[in-house]
Design a protein around this motif. Structure first.
Motif, PDB file in Angstrom:
ATOM      1  N   THR A  39      15.640   7.603   9.856  1.00 48.64           N
ATOM      2  CA  THR A  39      14.683   7.641   9.539  1.00 48.64           C
ATOM      3  C   THR A  39      13.294   9.313   9.721  1.00 48.64           C
ATOM      4  N   SER A  40      14.447  10.340   9.310  1.00 51.49           N
ATOM      5  CA  SER A  40      13.272  11.375   8.916  1.00 51.49           C
ATOM      6  C   SER A  40      12.641  11.052   7.176  1.00 51.49           C
ATOM      7  N   ALA A  41      13.254   9.522   6.150  1.00 51.34           N
ATOM      8  CA  ALA A  41      13.416  10.178   4.987  1.00 51.34           C
ATOM      9  C   ALA A  41      12.232   8.960   5.029  1.00 51.34           C
ATOM     10  N   LEU A  42      12.233   7.539   6.093  1.00 52.17           N
ATOM     11  CA  LEU A  42      10.792   6.851   6.261  1.00 52.17           C
ATOM     12  C   LEU A  42       9.458   8.055   6.151  1.00 52.17           C
ATOM     13  N   LEU A  43       9.748   8.081   7.405  1.00 50.43           N
ATOM     14  CA  LEU A  43       8.554   9.394   8.089  1.00 50.43           C
ATOM     15  C   LEU A  43       7.508   9.862   6.675  1.00 50.43           C
ATOM     16  N   GLY A  44       8.914  10.636   6.403  1.00 47.84           N
ATOM     17  CA  GLY A  44       8.306  11.582   4.763  1.00 47.84           C
ATOM     18  C   GLY A  44       8.338  10.521   3.818  1.00 47.84           C
ATOM     19  N   LEU A  45       8.332   9.405   3.436  1.00 48.97           N
ATOM     20  CA  LEU A  45       7.512   7.751   2.849  1.00 48.97           C
ATOM     21  C   LEU A  45       6.099   7.926   3.084  1.00 48.97           C
ATOM     22  N   MET A  46       6.198   7.746   3.969  1.00 51.39           N
ATOM     23  CA  MET A  46       4.893   7.533   4.596  1.00 51.39           C
ATOM     24  C   MET A  46       3.683   8.513   4.379  1.00 51.39           C
ATOM     25  N   THR A  47       4.743   9.959   5.115  1.00 52.88           N
ATOM     26  CA  THR A  47       3.079  11.309   5.257  1.00 52.88           C
ATOM     27  C   THR A  47       2.530  11.541   3.821  1.00 52.88           C
ATOM     28  N   VAL A  48       4.138  11.789   2.866  1.00 52.70           N
ATOM     29  CA  VAL A  48       3.828  11.583   1.155  1.00 52.70           C
ATOM     30  C   VAL A  48       2.598  10.605   0.218  1.00 52.70           C
ATOM     31  N   SER A  49       2.136   9.442   0.664  1.00 49.33           N
ATOM     32  CA  SER A  49       2.177   8.654   0.710  1.00 49.33           C
ATOM     33  C   SER A  49       0.256   7.884   1.018  1.00 49.33           C
ATOM     34  N   GLY A  50       0.248   8.998   2.565  1.00 48.42           N
ATOM     35  CA  GLY A  50      -0.549   9.475   3.083  1.00 48.42           C
ATOM     36  C   GLY A  50      -1.800  10.571   2.206  1.00 48.42           C
ATOM     37  N   LEU A  51      -1.122  11.365   1.630  1.00 48.47           N
ATOM     38  CA  LEU A  51      -1.417  12.545   1.675  1.00 48.47           C
ATOM     39  C   LEU A  51      -1.839  11.888  -0.231  1.00 48.47           C
ATOM     40  N   LEU A  52      -1.096  11.559  -0.627  1.00 47.27           N
ATOM     41  CA  LEU A  52      -1.546  11.501  -2.165  1.00 47.27           C
ATOM     42  C   LEU A  52      -2.681  10.746  -2.118  1.00 47.27           C
ATOM     43  N   SER A  53      -2.658   9.157  -1.027  1.00 47.66           N
ATOM     44  CA  SER A  53      -4.052   8.724  -0.980  1.00 47.66           C
ATOM     45  C   SER A  53      -4.895   9.284  -1.223  1.00 47.66           C
ATOM     46  N   PHE A  54      -5.028  10.334  -0.264  1.00 49.20           N
ATOM     47  CA  PHE A  54      -5.933  11.064   0.541  1.00 49.20           C
ATOM     48  C   PHE A  54      -6.563  11.896  -0.907  1.00 49.20           C
ATOM     49  N   TRP A  55      -6.053  12.995  -1.602  1.00 53.49           N
ATOM     50  CA  TRP A  55      -6.048  13.179  -2.573  1.00 53.49           C
ATOM     51  C   TRP A  55      -6.496  12.604  -3.754  1.00 53.49           C
ATOM     52  N   ASN A  56      -6.689  11.499  -3.604  1.00 50.07           N
ATOM     53  CA  ASN A  56      -6.527  10.647  -5.220  1.00 50.07           C
ATOM     54  C   ASN A  56      -8.490   9.799  -4.723  1.00 50.07           C
ATOM     55  N   LEU A  57      -8.288  10.444  -3.808  1.00 48.88           N
ATOM     56  CA  LEU A  57     -10.283  10.089  -3.689  1.00 48.88           C
ATOM     57  C   LEU A  57     -11.297  10.974  -3.182  1.00 48.88           C
ATOM     58  N   ALA A  58     -10.391  12.023  -2.425  1.00 48.49           N
ATOM     59  CA  ALA A  58     -11.479  13.272  -1.783  1.00 48.49           C
ATOM     60  C   ALA A  58     -11.805  13.627  -3.410  1.00 48.49           C
ATOM     61  N   LEU A  59     -11.475  13.931  -4.217  1.00 51.32           N
ATOM     62  CA  LEU A  59     -12.364  14.655  -5.477  1.00 51.32           C
ATOM     63  C   LEU A  59     -13.422  13.534  -5.635  1.00 51.32           C
ATOM     64  N   VAL A  60     -13.223  12.521  -5.568  1.00 49.61           N
ATOM     65  CA  VAL A  60     -13.336  11.741  -6.788  1.00 49.61           C
ATOM     66  C   VAL A  60     -15.441  11.751  -6.872  1.00 49.61           C
ATOM     67  N   ARG A  61     -16.515  12.153  -7.252  1.00 48.38           N
ATOM     68  CA  ARG A  61     -17.485  12.014  -7.452  1.00 48.38           C
ATOM     69  C   ARG A  61     -18.576  10.540  -8.188  1.00 48.38           C
ATOM     70  N   VAL A  62     -19.212  10.229  -7.497  1.00 49.86           N
ATOM     71  CA  VAL A  62     -19.610   8.919  -8.770  1.00 49.86           C
ATOM     72  C   VAL A  62     -21.734   9.476  -8.331  1.00 49.86           C
ATOM     73  N   GLU A  63     -21.819   9.001 -10.268  1.00 47.37           N
ATOM     74  CA  GLU A  63     -23.300   9.231 -10.468  1.00 47.37           C
ATOM     75  C   GLU A  63     -23.130   7.628 -11.063  1.00 47.37           C
ATOM     76  N   ILE A  64     -24.192   7.137 -10.393  1.00 49.47           N
ATOM     77  CA  ILE A  64     -25.212   5.633 -11.174  1.00 49.47           C
ATOM     78  C   ILE A  64     -26.326   5.816 -11.507  1.00 49.47           C
ATOM     79  N   GLU A  65     -26.637   4.853 -12.387  1.00 43.32           N
ATOM     80  CA  GLU A  65     -27.950   5.058 -13.369  1.00 43.32           C
ATOM     81  C   GLU A  65     -27.875   3.872 -13.360  1.00 43.32           C
ATOM     82  N   PRO A  66     -29.116   3.183 -12.558  1.00 41.71           N
ATOM     83  CA  PRO A  66     -30.283   1.545 -12.952  1.00 41.71           C
ATOM     84  C   PRO A  66     -30.512   0.678 -13.852  1.00 41.71           C
TER      85      PRO A  66
END
Length: 282
Positions: A39-66
């Protein structure tokens, strides 16, 4: 107002949560230490997955030119630049109005084209883009809303043909205002059969591999005037747009008449923009 961050559980993520709950209940009922560790291993897997997914998007900046021109119903290429952290960013999906762009991997900077499609003409706001990723294991999809607040002018979709009051004017007809001196060189256009050889731009023709003729401001020429002053529908505007683009590409001097508005015949990028804007806002 859209939420800036969202998290969606995928089917594998739902199965993982259900399996973790089942193992946890079994551990509580049996008191088995191995089940507690699982149970601890599964909870740890979900926690690590959530943190990695958060930092994967948190620092991305977007610029768009029409692009310079956007037509309704046709994909328009928007230039997109993504700026990220020093560490790699994986499996991004950028979504907008009727289109999307996938970026499997980038580090620090990525540039690509996002094709967006707008269903109607006129002033259309582009309020933002949605960026998402299922990184790292596909258990959760994290979504981030990127506000843009762009105001686009979408031109009618160009169609060929039409029965509006289009008429051709002879040399010099329909012009308004003082003419400029014919010595004022305006640009180059494809050479037409029957023109004097003195009009050929020899150096530019040699560089581009085809005959080009010099064109001067204020000189006469065939003009096309599109008369929509008696009324029109959406299809009529689309066909008028197609006629404007075709006429200008053929080197004609194109004008337009709308209810309460008249644009004198002319050529060039500025005339093209004026005509398209008038049709978009009609």
């Amino acid at each position: 107002m859209k939420r800036r961050y969202q998290v969606r559980i995928t089917l594998p993520g739902g199965l993982l949560i259900a399996f973790t709950l089942a193992v946890a209940l079994a551990a509580v009922n049996t008191g088995n230490n191995l089940l507690y560790l699982c149970t601890s291993a599964l909870l740890g897997l979900m926690t690590v997955s959530g943190l990695l997914s958060f930092w994967n998007l948190a620092l991305v900046r977007v610029e768009i030119e029409p692009p310079e021109e956007v037509f309704s119903g046709l994909p328009a290429p928007f230039r997109v630049r993504l700026y990220g952290p020093p560490f790699p960013v994986f499996f991004l999906h950028l979504q907008g109005e009727g289109g999307g762009l996938r970026c499997p991997y980038f580090r620090r900077q990525f540039e690509g084209k996002l094709f967006l499609k707008f269903p109607r003409r006129g002033r259309v706001p582009l309020k933002g883009l949605r960026i998402s990723s299922a990184y790292p294991l596909g258990f959760f999809v994290r979504i981030r809303w990127i506000p843009l607040d762009l105001d686009l002018l979408v031109y009618p979709r160009p169609l060929k043909g039409g029965r509006f009051g289009a008429r051709f004017l002879g040399s010099g007809e329909g012009a308004s205002g003082p003419e400029e001196a014919p010595e004022d060189l305006w640009g180059l256009r494809p050479f037409r059969e029957g023109e004097p050889a003195g009009r050929i731009a020899w150096r530019a023709s040699a560089l581009r591999g085809r005959l080009l003729a010099k064109e001067f401001r204020g000189e006469g020429g065939e003009s096309l005037v599109l008369d929509l002053s008696q009324g029109f529908d959406e299809e009529g505007l689309c066909r008028a747009t197609g006629a404007v683009l075709e006429g200008l590409s053929r080197g004609l001097s194109v004008g337009l008449r709308l209810p309460g508005l008249e644009i004198a015949p002319g050529r060039g990028p500025d005339q093209r923009r004026r005509l398209l804007e008038a049709l978009a806002c009609a």
